[in-house]
Scaffold this motif. Structure first.
Motif, short mmCIF file in Angstrom:
data_model
loop_
_atom_site.label_atom_id
_atom_site.label_comp_id
_atom_site.label_asym_id
_atom_site.label_seq_id
_atom_site.Cartn_x
_atom_site.Cartn_y
_atom_site.Cartn_z
N MET A 75 0.78 -1.15 -0.01
CA MET A 75 0.07 -0.01 -0.21
C MET A 75 0.95 1.04 -0.04
O MET A 75 0.52 2.34 -0.46
N ALA A 76 2.15 1.20 0.46
CA ALA A 76 2.99 2.23 0.43
C ALA A 76 3.07 3.00 -0.75
O ALA A 76 3.48 3.89 -1.02
N ALA A 77 2.90 2.26 -2.07
CA ALA A 77 3.09 2.72 -3.14
C ALA A 77 1.78 3.98 -3.75
O ALA A 77 2.14 4.54 -4.53
N TYR A 78 1.17 4.03 -2.89
CA TYR A 78 0.00 4.80 -2.98
C TYR A 78 0.10 5.93 -2.13
O TYR A 78 0.35 5.77 -0.81
N PRO A 79 -0.46 7.16 -2.39
CA PRO A 79 -0.37 8.32 -1.30
C PRO A 79 -1.50 8.09 -0.36
O PRO A 79 -2.22 7.22 -0.49
N ALA A 80 -1.25 8.53 0.72
CA ALA A 80 -2.08 8.08 2.13
C ALA A 80 -3.37 8.36 2.12
O ALA A 80 -4.30 7.69 2.59
N GLY A 81 -3.76 9.39 1.21
CA GLY A 81 -5.23 9.84 0.91
C GLY A 81 -5.86 8.84 -0.07
O GLY A 81 -7.27 9.08 -0.40
N THR A 82 -5.33 8.08 -0.57
CA THR A 82 -5.89 7.49 -1.73
C THR A 82 -7.16 6.50 -1.15
O THR A 82 -6.73 5.60 -0.25
N LEU A 83 -7.99 6.48 -1.83
CA LEU A 83 -9.41 5.81 -1.61
C LEU A 83 -9.23 4.59 -2.51
O LEU A 83 -9.24 4.34 -3.53
N PHE A 84 -9.52 3.48 -1.64
CA PHE A 84 -9.70 2.17 -2.25
C PHE A 84 -11.07 1.61 -2.27
O PHE A 84 -11.73 1.84 -1.31
N VAL A 85 -11.69 0.98 -3.30
CA VAL A 85 -12.78 0.34 -3.50
C VAL A 85 -12.45 -1.12 -3.54
O VAL A 85 -11.65 -1.50 -4.29
N VAL A 86 -13.06 -1.99 -2.89
CA VAL A 86 -12.76 -3.37 -2.62
C VAL A 86 -13.88 -4.41 -3.35
O VAL A 86 -15.07 -3.86 -2.80
N TYR A 87 -13.97 -5.23 -3.80
CA TYR A 87 -14.98 -6.03 -3.96
C TYR A 87 -14.49 -7.78 -4.16
O TYR A 87 -13.22 -7.82 -4.36
N CYS A 88 -15.32 -8.56 -3.81
CA CYS A 88 -15.05 -10.10 -3.86
C CYS A 88 -16.08 -10.50 -4.91
O CYS A 88 -16.70 -9.95 -5.79
N ALA A 89 -16.37 -11.84 -4.54
CA ALA A 89 -17.32 -12.65 -5.41
C ALA A 89 -18.66 -11.88 -5.58
O ALA A 89 -19.51 -12.00 -6.57
N GLY A 90 -19.28 -11.93 -4.20
CA GLY A 90 -20.70 -11.25 -4.30
C GLY A 90 -21.20 -11.31 -2.79
O GLY A 90 -20.23 -11.29 -1.85
N PRO A 91 -22.43 -11.20 -2.53
CA PRO A 91 -22.92 -11.14 -1.17
C PRO A 91 -23.00 -12.29 -0.37
O PRO A 91 -22.82 -12.22 0.90
N HIS A 92 -22.44 -13.34 -0.96
CA HIS A 92 -22.13 -14.59 -0.01
C HIS A 92 -20.72 -14.79 0.23
O HIS A 92 -20.21 -15.78 0.79
N CYS A 93 -19.78 -13.54 -0.07
CA CYS A 93 -18.46 -13.70 0.33
C CYS A 93 -18.02 -12.50 1.02
O CYS A 93 -18.69 -11.48 1.03
N ASN A 94 -17.16 -12.62 2.10
CA ASN A 94 -16.70 -11.70 3.16
C ASN A 94 -15.27 -11.33 2.89
O ASN A 94 -14.83 -10.59 3.42
N GLY A 95 -14.67 -11.79 1.56
CA GLY A 95 -13.58 -11.19 1.26
C GLY A 95 -13.50 -9.75 1.04
O GLY A 95 -12.17 -9.21 1.72
N ALA A 96 -14.38 -8.98 0.78
CA ALA A 96 -14.29 -7.52 0.46
C ALA A 96 -14.34 -6.78 1.98
O ALA A 96 -13.57 -5.87 2.30
N ALA A 97 -15.01 -7.34 2.89
CA ALA A 97 -14.93 -6.87 4.19
C ALA A 97 -13.56 -7.20 5.04
O ALA A 97 -13.09 -6.35 5.68
N ARG A 98 -13.10 -8.49 4.87
CA ARG A 98 -11.79 -8.79 5.20
C ARG A 98 -10.85 -7.91 4.57
O ARG A 98 -9.95 -7.37 5.16
N ALA A 99 -10.75 -7.37 3.40
CA ALA A 99 -9.78 -6.52 2.76
C ALA A 99 -10.30 -4.83 3.19
O ALA A 99 -9.25 -4.40 3.45
N ALA A 100 -11.27 -4.83 3.38
CA ALA A 100 -11.79 -3.27 4.10
C ALA A 100 -10.92 -3.14 5.51
O ALA A 100 -10.54 -2.24 5.78
N ILE A 101 -11.24 -4.33 6.10
CA ILE A 101 -10.58 -4.31 7.56
C ILE A 101 -9.05 -4.14 7.28
O ILE A 101 -8.44 -3.30 8.25
N ARG A 102 -8.51 -4.83 6.48
CA ARG A 102 -6.90 -4.65 6.61
C ARG A 102 -6.49 -3.32 6.21
O ARG A 102 -5.62 -2.75 6.71
N LEU A 103 -7.19 -2.74 4.83
CA LEU A 103 -6.87 -1.46 4.63
C LEU A 103 -7.10 -0.57 5.64
O LEU A 103 -6.35 0.44 5.97
#
Length: 138
Positions: A75-103
């Protein structure tokens, strides 16, 4: 009385606060598509499902970065204020929530695109296919 009305709806002021706040945490497929197609891309779109699924089909312009690989050094390759939008497979998947937590733990602005690939396809939008992971994020 139905099970819908068995629990009373929240007072309007509370409902307003809740729904307004929800937009700070998520964006939808239509808004992402509109931003991408009109050149208003002011965010980094991350497909967090993994390289095989990314190669099979992803939102055009998304970068391949599995949620488990979201770390400070990448993530250091991006300026501090960069907005990230994350997605995964769909509503049955929690990968996007896991990614959002990490970010969020890294202090990065983040929104989830609920619906993920399923929502994108439901809106009638096309996927892009790739032979390998995006070189910038793998």
């Amino acid at each position: 009385m139905s099970t819908v009305s068995e629990v009373a709806a929240a007072p309007s002021a509370l409902a307003l606060a809740h729904f307004e706040a929800s937009l700070a945490f998520e964006t939808d497929c239509w808004d992402v598509h509109h931003a991408l197609s009109t050149g208003q891309r002011d965010f980094v779109l991350l497909d967090v499902r993994g390289s095989e699924k990314y190669a099979a089909g992803h939102v055009p312009g998304a970068l391949d970065l599995a949620h488990g690989k979201i770390i400070g050094s990448k993530m250091a390759a991006y300026p501090a204020g960069t907005l990230f939008v994350v997605y995964c497979a769909g509503p049955h998947c929690n990968g996007a929530a896991r990614a959002a937590i990490r970010l969020a733990r890294l202090g990065r602005p983040v929104k989830v695109m609920p619906g993920g690939i399923t929502g994108w396809l439901d809106e009638g939008f096309a996927l892009e296919k790739a032979a390998a992971a995006s070189p910038a994020m793998s």
